[in-house]
Scaffold this motif. Structure first.
Motif, mmCIF file in Angstrom:
data_model
loop_
_atom_site.group_PDB
_atom_site.id
_atom_site.type_symbol
_atom_site.label_atom_id
_atom_site.label_comp_id
_atom_site.label_asym_id
_atom_site.label_seq_id
_atom_site.Cartn_x
_atom_site.Cartn_y
_atom_site.Cartn_z
ATOM 1 N N ALA A 7 -13.293 -26.348 -81.733
ATOM 2 C CA ALA A 7 -14.544 -27.015 -82.516
ATOM 3 C C ALA A 7 -15.608 -26.633 -83.047
ATOM 4 O O ALA A 7 -15.567 -26.505 -85.021
ATOM 5 C CB ALA A 7 -14.879 -28.254 -81.800
ATOM 6 N N SER B 206 -13.707 -26.830 -77.039
ATOM 7 C CA SER B 206 -15.496 -26.976 -77.823
ATOM 8 C C SER B 206 -15.229 -25.857 -78.653
ATOM 9 O O SER B 206 -16.164 -25.841 -80.043
ATOM 10 C CB SER B 206 -16.665 -27.280 -77.341
ATOM 11 N N ASP C 9 -11.726 -30.515 -81.594
ATOM 12 C CA ASP C 9 -11.549 -30.160 -80.484
ATOM 13 C C ASP C 9 -9.965 -29.697 -79.970
ATOM 14 O O ASP C 9 -9.864 -29.494 -79.133
ATOM 15 C CB ASP C 9 -12.291 -30.383 -79.735
ATOM 16 N N TRP D 169 -19.830 -29.180 -79.307
ATOM 17 C CA TRP D 169 -19.228 -28.420 -80.648
ATOM 18 C C TRP D 169 -20.968 -28.003 -81.172
ATOM 19 O O TRP D 169 -20.450 -26.226 -81.051
ATOM 20 C CB TRP D 169 -19.033 -29.147 -81.514
#
Ligand SMILES: [Zn+2]
Length: 301
Positions: free
Chosen positions: A175, A172, A145, A83
């Motif tokens: 996130a 990701s 995520d 992330w």
């Protein structure tokens, strides 16, 4: 959307970003203590204390200057790094990260927790005697995520959903957008007077209690008076905070998807939700849309 419906949604969603600061209030230590003592006296910040113990000089509970502290359990490290890498893949992400790494006063702690799995929150604020913010903690949900919050208060994060389902972006990116949203809270709170923040934190529950017991009457003189003191009713305060978080999330996405073919479609979706639910706050989003490089700009108006 009717005011009562919005208020109920506000109560429902309040755990996403609002509860952390509320819980913080009672644990807050006296401002007469020096910063090092305040951190060591904070019994609620166990994780932060562990981080400080690892990073500070022996004998000190907290570093004397600011910086960014990442307190990540081993089981979350791999996903967190992914992330973070996504967040740092953009100019704006790197710039904001560096700003906190080298911050002269503010200790920004980032951690990952299993509760509120798809959400995130920012809190544990502390100010020094000069009224400057010296501590804040961002808690990312262990599955940040996944999960798209409502477009009513989260027009930017919500807009990503169809693009993930079409596999144009990965979890990701979502996130990292949540990280950007939380950075937006930290940036905003740093310019909010401590006294006003504490007053709002104290009076919002009082307001809500009266509102729920007076037949949802926002014209109740007691509520009018409370809103005047706080600078707005709880929904207005909540909206303003969340939309600042979303504005920073949009700043991140502006850079992240600048060269993607779906760039203007994403911005169009954000624009639609902002016009539908956040018309009074459109300017801050429009400014970001207009700040795109000329090559990749898409129309907001
Ligand atoms: Zn938020």
């Amino acid at each position: 959307m009717r005011a009562i419906q919005k208020f109920c949604l506000f109560l429902l969603l309040a755990s996403f970003c609002w509860l952390a600061p509320l819980q913080r209030l009672n644990a807050r230590t006296p401002t007469s203590l020096p910063p090092e003592r305040r951190s060591s006296a904070d019994s609620s910040a166990t994780n932060s204390k562990r981080a400080f113990a690892r990073t500070a000089s022996p004998g000190l509970a907290a570093p004397a200057s600011g910086g960014l502290r990442e307190v990540i359990e081993d089981r979350y490290k791999s996903r967190y790094q992914e992330w973070k890498r996504e967040f740092l893949s953009t100019d704006i992400g790197r710039a904001q990260w560096e700003m906190y790494v080298h911050h002269p006063r503010l200790v920004l702690t980032i951690t990952v927790a299993g509760n509120n799995r798809n959400g995130a929150g920012t809190g544990k604020y502390k100010w020094n005697d000069a009224g400057e913010l010296i501590a804040a903690t961002i808690v990312l949900g262990s599955q940040a995520d996944q999960g798209y919050p409502s477009s009513v208060y989260y027009p930017v994060m919500n807009a990503l959903e169809p693009f993930e389902s079409r596999q144009l972006i990965g979890g990701s990116v979502l996130a990292a957008t949540k990280i950007a949203h939380e950075f937006g809270h930290v940036i905003k709170i740093a310019s909010t007077p401590e006294a006003l923040y504490l007053l709002q934190t104290q009076l919002v529950p009082v307001y809500n209690k009266i509102f729920l017991s007076n037949g949802y009457n926002v014209s109740d003189p007691r509520l009018v008076e409370l809103a005047k003191k706080m600078g707005g009713n709880p929904v207005e305060l909540w909206e303003d905070r969340e939309y600042w978080g979303e504005a920073n999330a949009m700043l991140f996405l502006r850079d992240r998807v600048a060269k993607e073919r779906f760039h203007c479609r994403l911005f169009g979706k954000i624009k639609h939700a902002v016009e539908e639910y956040a018309k009074n706050y459109e300017e801050r989003f429009a400014e970001i849309a207009k700040s795109q490089g000329a090559t990749y700009a898409c129309s907001w108006k």
